[in-house]
Design a protein around this motif. Structure first.
Motif, PDB file in Angstrom:
ATOM      1  N   ARG A  68      -0.225  63.700  75.431  1.00 25.17           N
ATOM      2  CA  ARG A  68       0.157  63.405  73.264  1.00 25.17           C
ATOM      3  C   ARG A  68      -1.077  62.998  73.183  1.00 25.17           C
ATOM      4  O   ARG A  68      -0.932  63.546  71.729  1.00 25.17           O
ATOM      5  CB  ARG A  68       0.632  61.775  73.703  1.00 25.17           C
ATOM      6  N   PRO A  71      -2.477  68.292  71.886  1.00 23.08           N
ATOM      7  CA  PRO A  71      -2.326  68.681  70.366  1.00 23.08           C
ATOM      8  C   PRO A  71      -3.099  68.851  69.385  1.00 23.08           C
ATOM      9  O   PRO A  71      -4.125  69.373  69.267  1.00 23.08           O
ATOM     10  CB  PRO A  71      -0.749  68.355  70.339  1.00 23.08           C
ATOM     11  N   LEU A  72      -3.646  67.155  69.791  1.00 22.84           N
ATOM     12  CA  LEU A  72      -4.269  66.945  68.259  1.00 22.84           C
ATOM     13  C   LEU A  72      -5.611  67.903  68.949  1.00 22.84           C
ATOM     14  O   LEU A  72      -6.434  68.536  67.954  1.00 22.84           O
ATOM     15  CB  LEU A  72      -4.792  65.409  68.182  1.00 22.84           C
ATOM     16  N   SER A  75      -5.757  71.640  67.791  1.00 28.50           N
ATOM     17  CA  SER A  75      -5.430  71.726  66.755  1.00 28.50           C
ATOM     18  C   SER A  75      -7.551  70.868  66.053  1.00 28.50           C
ATOM     19  O   SER A  75      -9.035  72.759  65.677  1.00 28.50           O
ATOM     20  CB  SER A  75      -5.522  70.686  65.640  1.00 28.50           C
ATOM     21  N   THR A 115     -10.369  59.458  68.202  1.00 31.56           N
ATOM     22  CA  THR A 115      -9.105  59.199  66.837  1.00 31.56           C
ATOM     23  C   THR A 115      -9.555  58.251  65.026  1.00 31.56           C
ATOM     24  O   THR A 115      -9.414  58.875  64.043  1.00 31.56           O
ATOM     25  CB  THR A 115      -8.089  58.765  67.408  1.00 31.56           C
ATOM     26  N   GLU A 369      -1.558  74.443  67.953  1.00 35.73           N
ATOM     27  CA  GLU A 369       0.145  74.243  66.811  1.00 35.73           C
ATOM     28  C   GLU A 369      -0.212  74.848  66.089  1.00 35.73           C
ATOM     29  O   GLU A 369      -0.642  74.710  65.752  1.00 35.73           O
ATOM     30  CB  GLU A 369       0.376  72.152  66.909  1.00 35.73           C
ATOM     31  N   GLN A 371       1.803  73.617  63.706  1.00 36.50           N
ATOM     32  CA  GLN A 371       1.771  72.287  62.679  1.00 36.50           C
ATOM     33  C   GLN A 371       0.260  72.317  62.612  1.00 36.50           C
ATOM     34  O   GLN A 371      -0.846  72.378  62.832  1.00 36.50           O
ATOM     35  CB  GLN A 371       2.128  70.846  63.831  1.00 36.50           C
ATOM     36  N   TYR A 373      -3.000  69.980  60.678  1.00 33.37           N
ATOM     37  CA  TYR A 373      -4.210  68.951  61.002  1.00 33.37           C
ATOM     38  C   TYR A 373      -3.329  67.804  60.797  1.00 33.37           C
ATOM     39  O   TYR A 373      -3.350  66.967  61.386  1.00 33.37           O
ATOM     40  CB  TYR A 373      -5.303  69.360  60.672  1.00 33.37           C
ATOM     41  N   ASP A 375      -0.113  66.888  60.337  1.00 29.06           N
ATOM     42  CA  ASP A 375       0.866  65.970  61.097  1.00 29.06           C
ATOM     43  C   ASP A 375       0.570  65.623  62.168  1.00 29.06           C
ATOM     44  O   ASP A 375       1.072  64.811  63.006  1.00 29.06           O
ATOM     45  CB  ASP A 375       1.930  67.379  60.972  1.00 29.06           C
ATOM     46  N   LEU A 376      -0.298  66.162  63.106  1.00 26.95           N
ATOM     47  CA  LEU A 376      -0.636  65.846  64.396  1.00 26.95           C
ATOM     48  C   LEU A 376      -1.840  64.828  64.285  1.00 26.95           C
ATOM     49  O   LEU A 376      -1.311  64.350  64.951  1.00 26.95           O
ATOM     50  CB  LEU A 376      -1.595  66.913  64.803  1.00 26.95           C
TER      51      LEU A 376
END
Length: 503
Positions: A68, A71-72, A75, A115, A369, A371, A373, A375-376
């Protein structure tokens, strides 16, 4: 007497000069890597630091990155690739699920970003501001420079003490005082055998002290720089590199100022102070001051790279101007090995991490992605805020949720966490805002059990038992676990008591 003192001084200077002269010039200064191709250990000390960096990495990274979070991470790696295309294959960037404001790097090119840190960075410019500091520490070789300086300082201290002791042997009185000998001991062989034995013992003592002192000093350097930052001179180098990258790429350094001021404001109101570099009020204030001094000159003299269509400066150019990044040194266990340990056993040295890193960054860019940054990043807001809330860092939660954001829309649940922070805050002036915030949220999200539960508790505190029962009953229906239902039942029991009842 004056002649003897002069001789002692000359002896000390000669020994210290020999210590410095005995080290190769590159080992003393460790010039910045001129380009990406040059990023490799240049001697035994640097090689050991790179090797021990793997232990440092293990302190932050446990196994593979969770699915999970990938994706971040892709990016963020894509940003690293865009701005340092030549250097990126030598680096390995990992995003970890951690609410603290962490951005650290190791001599071998490992970069770890939490994060919690990313939640403070709203766009690519701000992300580049932080990544550039970490890259600078790698390119400027701040790790080996720090350890080498510590070793040199420890060695000089031992040499000084040894010279002082050795010079006490110049006179008989010095011998008698230093070693508690009788004059008869000096008559045999003119005292030469005795002096030789004492010098041999002194040499052994020096060697033992040298190892112990360098190991202790190395450990101190490792710990201090692993999470708490380098010397101010090296941190300023990282600042300047970050500012130069921002100026060349975006035409201004606003992102650096925004990030450091944001982190400084949080550090100032934090109820539970901690000294990690990006949470340290003093260190952040120095970063803000560096940005303030550089801003006017940078913005006036540098045109945006985007305006001319010119490419970002290469790694070689960046290293000449100043490097990028913020590195942390190996762990406590690694220190003795780095300073006095043996070479790694086996064929590990034959396995080059460069190919692995290059493959990782290339794969990340290829899978990046579409998407944005922001949004991720948004899905990670609630875990970060919840962790800080549980840790009692109410002011950080409030400041982080309430501050204006660019390109990052927080999930609606963030307002519920904000209301919880207000409700738990010792400053009673926040309390009136709680119910209004929750009622507005429940109108839009009527099945949010967490909001209904807190709304019921607030109604109970205000004496509105009917509203409390209604909200808590609905929250219980939506509760997913027995633990949640048990918690709500306690408040329902209070709400169901008749006014004035003591049973």
């Amino acid at each position: 007497m004056r002649l003897r003192t002069l001789c002692k001084r000359i002896s000390l200077l000669a020994v210290l000069a020999g210590l410095v002269a005995g080290s190769p010039a590159h080992a003393l200064f460790y010039d910045p890597f001129p380009d990406a191709a040059a990023v490799r250990p240049s001697d035994e000390l640097e090689e050991r630091i790179w090797h021990e960096a793997e232990i440092f990495r293990a302190q932050f990274v446990r196994g593979q990155t969770p699915e999970r979070l990938r994706p971040l991470q892709r990016s963020v790696r894509a940003v690293l690739q865009r701005h340092w295309p030549d250097l990126a294959p030598k680096l390995d960037l990992v995003v970890i699920d951690n609410a603290d404001v962490v951005a650290v790097s190791s001599a071998n090119g490992d970069i770890v970003v939490s994060t919690g840190m990313l939640m403070r960075l709203d766009n690519e410019e701000e992300l580049v501001a932080v990544l550039a500091r970490e890259v600078a520490h790698v390119l400027q070789r701040h790790a080996v420079r720090t350890v080498y300086a510590a070793r040199l300082g420890a060695g000089a201290n031992v040499v000084f003490q040894t010279v002082v002791k050795a010079n006490s042997l110049i006179s008989t009185a010095g011998l008698i005082t230093a070693f508690q000998v009788t004059p008869e001991m000096l008559l045999v062989d003119g005292g030469k055998a005795f002096i030789q034995a004492q010098l041999g013992r002194l040499k052994e003592t020096m060697a033992d002290n040298f190892v112990r002192r360098m190991s202790a000093t190395g450990f101190d350097a490792m710990v201090k720089t692993s999470l708490f930052g380098y010397s101010e001179a090296l941190e300023t180098e990282a600042d300047e590199y970050s500012l130069s990258v921002l100026s060349r790429r975006f035409g201004h350094t606003d992102a650096f100022s925004r990030v450091m001021q944001r982190l400084l404001d949080e550090a100032r109101v934090d109820e539970k102070k901690f000294s990690a570099f990006y949470a340290n009020e003093e260190r952040l204030a120095q970063r803000v001051e560096v940005a303030r001094r550089a801003a006017a000159a940078t913005e006036a003299s540098v045109a945006p790279a985007a305006a001319t269509g010119g490419p970002v400066a290469s790694d070689a150019q960046a290293a000449v101007a100043l490097p990028a990044g913020a590195l942390e040194l190996p762990s406590q266990v690694a220190v003795a090995t780095v300073v006095v340990g043996d070479e790694p056993a086996g064929d590990e040295a034959a396995v080059s991490p460069t190919a692995i890193r290059a493959a990782a960054i290339t794969t990340s860019v290829a899978e990046a992605e579409v998407q944005p940054y922001g949004d991720l990043l948004a899905p990670w807001a609630l875990p970060v805020f919840e962790t800080e809330l549980e840790a009692g860092r109410l002011n950080r939660v409030m400041r982080n949720i309430e501050r204006p954001r660019a390109h990052v829309v927080l999930p609606s649940g963030a307002r519920v966490l904000l209301a919880e922070a207000w409700a738990a805050h010792p400053d009673a002036t926040h309390a009136p805002r709680v119910s209004a915030e929750l009622e507005a949220h429940v109108q839009a999200h009527p099945d949010d059990a967490r909001a209904l539960k807190l709304l019921g508790v607030m109604a109970l505190r205000q004496g509105d038992l009917e509203a409390a029962r209604a909200h808590l009953t609905r929250a219980r229906e939506l509760a997913r676990t027995d633990e949640e239902r048990g918690f709500i039942d306690q408040y329902l029991g209070l709400a169901n008591k008749k006014p004035g009842s003591t049973s």
